[in-house]
Design a protein around this motif. Structure first.
Motif, PDB file in Angstrom:
ATOM      1  N   LEU A   1      -4.451  -2.083  14.494  1.00  0.00           N
ATOM      2  CA  LEU A   1      -4.229  -3.417  15.055  1.00  0.00           C
ATOM      3  C   LEU A   1      -2.943  -4.044  14.531  1.00  0.00           C
ATOM      4  CD1 LEU A   1      -7.908  -4.678  14.745  1.00  0.00           C
ATOM      5  CD2 LEU A   1      -6.692  -4.310  16.894  1.00  0.00           C
ATOM      6  N   LEU A   2      -2.713  -3.921  13.230  1.00  0.00           N
ATOM      7  CA  LEU A   2      -1.506  -4.501  12.630  1.00  0.00           C
ATOM      8  C   LEU A   2      -0.240  -3.819  13.142  1.00  0.00           C
ATOM      9  CD1 LEU A   2      -2.739  -4.960   8.936  1.00  0.00           C
ATOM     10  CD2 LEU A   2      -2.261  -6.776  10.589  1.00  0.00           C
ATOM     11  N   MET A   3      -0.332  -2.522  13.298  1.00  0.00           N
ATOM     12  CA  MET A   3       0.819  -1.757  13.794  1.00  0.00           C
ATOM     13  C   MET A   3       1.187  -2.189  15.213  1.00  0.00           C
ATOM     14  SD  MET A   3       1.203   2.397  14.085  1.00  0.00           S
ATOM     15  CE  MET A   3      -0.143   2.522  15.277  1.00  0.00           C
ATOM     16  N   ASN A   4       0.172  -2.499  16.010  1.00  0.00           N
ATOM     17  CA  ASN A   4       0.417  -2.868  17.399  1.00  0.00           C
ATOM     18  C   ASN A   4       0.724  -4.352  17.597  1.00  0.00           C
ATOM     19  OD1 ASN A   4      -0.214  -0.550  19.561  1.00  0.00           O
ATOM     20  ND2 ASN A   4      -1.494  -0.234  17.748  1.00  0.00           N
ATOM     21  N   SER A   5       0.588  -5.120  16.531  1.00  0.00           N
ATOM     22  CA  SER A   5       0.867  -6.555  16.655  1.00  0.00           C
ATOM     23  C   SER A   5       2.096  -6.970  15.846  1.00  0.00           C
ATOM     24  CB  SER A   5      -0.345  -7.366  16.195  1.00  0.00           C
ATOM     25  OG  SER A   5      -0.581  -7.178  14.807  1.00  0.00           O
ATOM     26  N   VAL A   6       2.901  -5.996  15.416  1.00  0.00           N
ATOM     27  CA  VAL A   6       4.059  -6.289  14.576  1.00  0.00           C
ATOM     28  C   VAL A   6       5.011  -7.271  15.256  1.00  0.00           C
ATOM     29  CG1 VAL A   6       6.181  -5.329  13.624  1.00  0.00           C
ATOM     30  CG2 VAL A   6       4.019  -4.188  13.198  1.00  0.00           C
ATOM     31  N   GLU A   7       5.366  -7.005  16.492  1.00  0.00           N
ATOM     32  CA  GLU A   7       6.328  -7.868  17.181  1.00  0.00           C
ATOM     33  C   GLU A   7       5.746  -9.260  17.422  1.00  0.00           C
ATOM     34  OE1 GLU A   7       9.536  -7.472  17.744  1.00  0.00           O
ATOM     35  OE2 GLU A   7       9.279  -5.613  16.604  1.00  0.00           O
ATOM     36  N   LYS A   8       4.486  -9.311  17.763  1.00  0.00           N
ATOM     37  CA  LYS A   8       3.813 -10.598  17.969  1.00  0.00           C
ATOM     38  C   LYS A   8       3.797 -11.404  16.669  1.00  0.00           C
ATOM     39  CE  LYS A   8      -0.609 -12.574  19.458  1.00  0.00           C
ATOM     40  NZ  LYS A   8      -1.990 -12.262  19.923  1.00  0.00           N
ATOM     41  N   ASP A   9       3.422 -10.755  15.569  1.00  0.00           N
ATOM     42  CA  ASP A   9       3.377 -11.420  14.264  1.00  0.00           C
ATOM     43  C   ASP A   9       4.767 -11.872  13.824  1.00  0.00           C
ATOM     44  OD1 ASP A   9       0.738 -10.785  14.376  1.00  0.00           O
ATOM     45  OD2 ASP A   9       0.730  -9.414  12.661  1.00  0.00           O
ATOM     46  N   ARG A  10       5.737 -11.068  14.155  1.00  0.00           N
ATOM     47  CA  ARG A  10       7.127 -11.397  13.799  1.00  0.00           C
ATOM     48  C   ARG A  10       7.555 -12.696  14.468  1.00  0.00           C
ATOM     49  NH1 ARG A  10      12.138  -7.093  14.561  1.00  0.00           N
ATOM     50  NH2 ARG A  10      13.807  -8.384  13.628  1.00  0.00           N
TER      51      ARG A  10
ATOM     52  N   LEU B   1       6.556  -4.704   4.816  1.00  0.00           N
ATOM     53  CA  LEU B   1       5.399  -5.279   5.504  1.00  0.00           C
ATOM     54  C   LEU B   1       4.208  -4.327   5.454  1.00  0.00           C
ATOM     55  CD1 LEU B   1       4.796  -7.912   7.123  1.00  0.00           C
ATOM     56  CD2 LEU B   1       5.129  -6.548   9.192  1.00  0.00           C
ATOM     57  N   LYS B   2       4.482  -3.034   5.531  1.00  0.00           N
ATOM     58  CA  LYS B   2       3.407  -2.045   5.555  1.00  0.00           C
ATOM     59  C   LYS B   2       2.651  -1.998   4.223  1.00  0.00           C
ATOM     60  CE  LYS B   2       2.310   2.565   7.244  1.00  0.00           C
ATOM     61  NZ  LYS B   2       1.161   2.694   6.323  1.00  0.00           N
ATOM     62  N   VAL B   3       3.297  -2.380   3.139  1.00  0.00           N
ATOM     63  CA  VAL B   3       2.604  -2.443   1.845  1.00  0.00           C
ATOM     64  C   VAL B   3       1.435  -3.424   1.939  1.00  0.00           C
ATOM     65  CG1 VAL B   3       2.814  -3.130  -0.576  1.00  0.00           C
ATOM     66  CG2 VAL B   3       4.661  -1.829   0.519  1.00  0.00           C
ATOM     67  N   TYR B   4       1.680  -4.563   2.563  1.00  0.00           N
ATOM     68  CA  TYR B   4       0.619  -5.568   2.736  1.00  0.00           C
ATOM     69  C   TYR B   4      -0.382  -5.120   3.796  1.00  0.00           C
ATOM     70  CZ  TYR B   4       3.628  -8.561  -0.066  1.00  0.00           C
ATOM     71  OH  TYR B   4       4.390  -9.067  -1.083  1.00  0.00           O
ATOM     72  N   ASP B   5       0.106  -4.460   4.847  1.00  0.00           N
ATOM     73  CA  ASP B   5      -0.789  -3.952   5.886  1.00  0.00           C
ATOM     74  C   ASP B   5      -1.820  -2.992   5.290  1.00  0.00           C
ATOM     75  OD1 ASP B   5       0.825  -5.381   7.527  1.00  0.00           O
ATOM     76  OD2 ASP B   5       1.563  -3.678   8.708  1.00  0.00           O
ATOM     77  N   ASP B   6      -1.361  -2.093   4.432  1.00  0.00           N
ATOM     78  CA  ASP B   6      -2.259  -1.110   3.818  1.00  0.00           C
ATOM     79  C   ASP B   6      -3.307  -1.797   2.930  1.00  0.00           C
ATOM     80  OD1 ASP B   6      -0.877   0.891   5.087  1.00  0.00           O
ATOM     81  OD2 ASP B   6       0.322   1.460   3.333  1.00  0.00           O
ATOM     82  N   GLN B   7      -2.878  -2.817   2.187  1.00  0.00           N
ATOM     83  CA  GLN B   7      -3.827  -3.540   1.328  1.00  0.00           C
ATOM     84  C   GLN B   7      -4.877  -4.270   2.158  1.00  0.00           C
ATOM     85  OE1 GLN B   7      -2.120  -5.817  -2.063  1.00  0.00           O
ATOM     86  NE2 GLN B   7      -0.161  -4.909  -1.474  1.00  0.00           N
ATOM     87  N   LEU B   8      -4.425  -4.948   3.216  1.00  0.00           N
ATOM     88  CA  LEU B   8      -5.362  -5.661   4.090  1.00  0.00           C
ATOM     89  C   LEU B   8      -6.336  -4.691   4.760  1.00  0.00           C
ATOM     90  CD1 LEU B   8      -3.059  -8.282   5.865  1.00  0.00           C
ATOM     91  CD2 LEU B   8      -4.747  -8.722   4.076  1.00  0.00           C
ATOM     92  N   SER B   9      -5.823  -3.565   5.208  1.00  0.00           N
ATOM     93  CA  SER B   9      -6.658  -2.567   5.880  1.00  0.00           C
ATOM     94  C   SER B   9      -7.727  -2.018   4.941  1.00  0.00           C
ATOM     95  CB  SER B   9      -5.802  -1.421   6.405  1.00  0.00           C
ATOM     96  OG  SER B   9      -4.872  -1.885   7.360  1.00  0.00           O
ATOM     97  N   GLU B  10      -7.324  -1.740   3.704  1.00  0.00           N
ATOM     98  CA  GLU B  10      -8.273  -1.201   2.733  1.00  0.00           C
ATOM     99  C   GLU B  10      -9.371  -2.212   2.404  1.00  0.00           C
ATOM    100  OE1 GLU B  10      -8.284   0.687  -1.803  1.00  0.00           O
ATOM    101  OE2 GLU B  10      -6.390   0.256  -0.784  1.00  0.00           O
ATOM    102  N   LEU B  11      -8.997  -3.481   2.261  1.00  0.00           N
ATOM    103  CA  LEU B  11      -9.967  -4.533   1.935  1.00  0.00           C
ATOM    104  C   LEU B  11     -10.876  -4.861   3.118  1.00  0.00           C
ATOM    105  CD1 LEU B  11      -7.554  -6.895   0.010  1.00  0.00           C
ATOM    106  CD2 LEU B  11      -9.671  -5.954  -0.955  1.00  0.00           C
ATOM    107  N   SER B  12     -10.334  -4.747   4.329  1.00  0.00           N
ATOM    108  CA  SER B  12     -11.082  -5.175   5.507  1.00  0.00           C
ATOM    109  C   SER B  12     -12.287  -4.284   5.805  1.00  0.00           C
ATOM    110  CB  SER B  12     -10.173  -5.214   6.732  1.00  0.00           C
ATOM    111  OG  SER B  12      -9.791  -3.900   7.124  1.00  0.00           O
TER     112      SER B  12
END
Length: 362
Positions: free
Chosen positions: A241-250, A182-193
Motif C-alpha cells: 500500500l505504501l509503495m503504491n501511494s508514494v506519489e499521493k503521499d508526496r 522514506l522506505k526506512v520508515y515504510d519498513d518500520q510501519l509495515s512491521e508494526l502494522s
C-alpha cells in the motif's frame, strides 16, 4: 475474580473542583447537583487515575483550574488483597507525574490496565456521529487495558508515523525527495502494522458477539445490529500500500494509508446507524458498546472494571433507564459511580437496586 474498589478520592484544583475529599461506598456512589458544579469532573478524575489522562480533554493543562498553578488527584484503591495508592499531579509548564504507592512511573503506559475502567457519557455519541479517529481511540482504549504489548506497538507506530509525515513535509519544503530514506520508515510501519492488525481482528471476533448480546438485551431483540472492522490491511500488506501511494503521499505531505486509517462500521438492520438509526436506537447502541467493553475487560483481566455513568439518567428516556438499572442490578458489576442533576430522581432509581450506596451533593 479480584474485587476492585476505590475507597477514597481526593481532588485539588481539578478543573472547577478546588478541594474535595470523598469517602466512598464499595458499591454505588452518586454525585448530584446543578450543572457546572463538578459532578462530571469527579467521574473524570477517577478515569484519569485509571488511564493517566482525562476522558474529555486531550490537553493535560486543561485539567488545571483556571485560577490555580497545579492540580492533584489521589485515590486509595483495594484490588483483591492489595492496597494501591495512585497520585496524579500536574503543574503548569511542567510534565504530568503519576505515582503508584509512592513510586513515579517512567512510562504512563506501564500503568494502563492496573485499574480497569469504563465510562458511559453523553459525549459517547461522537463514536457514531464524528470521524474515524474516535472509533480507533475506542478500539485502542479497550485493547490497551488488557494488552500491554499492543499498547507499546500502537505508541511506537504513532511515533514512526509522525516521523514519516515530518519527512514528507521536509521533502516538500526542500524541493527534494529520497525514496530510500522514506522506505526506512515504510519498513518500520509495515512491521508494526502486522501484529496490530491481527490483534484488532482477534479482538473483534470476541467483542462483536458480546456486543450483539448486550444490544439484544437492551432492545428486547427488536432489531439486528452489527460492527464490522474496516482496514486497508484487510486486503493488502502495508508495504504494498505504501509503495503504491508514494506519489499521493508526496503531494498530500502525510501518510494516506495504514492501520491509522482503520474504522468501524456501526450497523442496524444492515444499514449505517448514523443515518438510519433513531436517537433511541443510537443511545442503546452506545450503551451496549460500553457494556460489552465492560464484559470483555472483566473476563480478560479477571476483575470487574469500575463503571462510570455520567449524566445518563438525564439523557435517556425512562424505559432505557429502567433497562440499564436492571442490567447493573446483579453481582456481575462491581463499583459504580453516577452523576446526575436531580437528587430525588437519582436516589429513587438507586433504591431499586438491592445494594449499598452513598449520595454526594455538590
Amino acid at each position: 475474580m479480584k474485587s476492585l474498589i476505590l475507597n477514597k478520592l481526593s481532588l485539588i484544583n481539578y478543573k472547577n473542583i478546588l478541594s474535595k475529599d470523598f469517602a466512598l461506598d464499595c458499591k454505588i456512589n452518586c454525585f448530584v447537583g446543578n450543572n457546572g458544579v463538578g459532578k462530571t469532573n469527579v467521574l473524570d478524575s477517577i478515569y484519569h487515575l485509571a488511564m493517566s489522562k482525562s476522558y474529555f480533554h486531550s490537553v493535560s493543562s486543561q485539567t488545571i483550574n483556571h485560577n490555580a498553578e497545579f492540580m492533584l488527584i489521589e485515590g486509595d484503591f483495594s484490588k483483591g488483597d492489595k492496597s494501591e495508592n495512585i497520585i496524579c499531579s500536574l503543574k503548569k509548564g511542567q510534565k504530568k507525574t503519576l505515582k503508584r504507592n509512592g513510586k513515579i512511573y517512567k512510562k504512563f503506559s506501564d500503568h494502563i490496565g492496573l485499574i480497569p475502567v469504563v465510562m458511559i457519557s453523553p459525549y459517547d455519541r461522537d463514536l457514531i456521529q464524528e470521524g474515524s479517529s474516535n472509533r480507533r481511540k475506542f478500539i485502542d482504549n479497550v485493547i490497551s487495558q488488557n494488552n500491554k504489548t499492543y499498547l507499546t506497538q500502537i505508541i511506537t507506530y504513532q511515533k514512526v508515523l509522525s516521523q514519516r509525515n515530518a519527512l514528507l513535509k521536509f521533502f516538500k519544503k526542500k524541493q527534494t525527495f529520497d525514496l530510500d530514506i522514506l522506505k526506512v520508515y515504510d519498513d518500520q510501519l509495515s512491521e508494526l502494522s502486522v501484529p496490530i492488525h491481527k490483534t484488532r481482528l482477534d479482538f473483534f471476533k470476541i467483542f462483536v458477539p458480546v456486543f450483539i448480546k448486550r444490544y439484544n438485551s437492551i432492545s428486547q431483540n427488536k432489531e439486528s445490529v452489527n460492527i464490522s472492522y474496516e482496514s486497508h490491511l484487510n486486503h493488502e500488506s502495508l508495504n504494498f500500500l505504501l509503495m503504491n501511494s508514494v506519489e499521493k503521499d508526496r503531494v498530500l505531505q502525510y501518510t494516506s494509508c495504514g492501520i491509522h486509517k482503520d474504522d468501524l462500521n456501526f450497523e442496524i438492520d444492515q444499514f449505517p446507524i448514523k443515518k438510519f438509526g433513531s436517537q433511541g436506537q443510537q443511545k442503546s447502541f452506545l450503551i451496549a458498546l460500553k457494556l460489552a467493553q465492560f464484559d470483555y475487560l472483566k473476563v480478560e483481566l479477571n476483575s470487574s472494571p469500575i463503571l462510570l455513568l455520567d449524566d445518563i439518567f438525564d439523557k435517556l428516556d425512562n424505559n432505557r433507564v429502567k433497562q440499564l438499572i436492571q442490567l447493573v442490578n446483579n453481582d456481575e458489576f462491581g463499583q459504580i459511580f453516577i452523576s446526575d442533576t436531580d437528587y430525588d430522581r437519582t436516589e429513587n432509581i438507586i433504591k431499586k437496586i438491592d445494594s449499598s450506596y452513598k449520595m454526594f451533593e455538590l
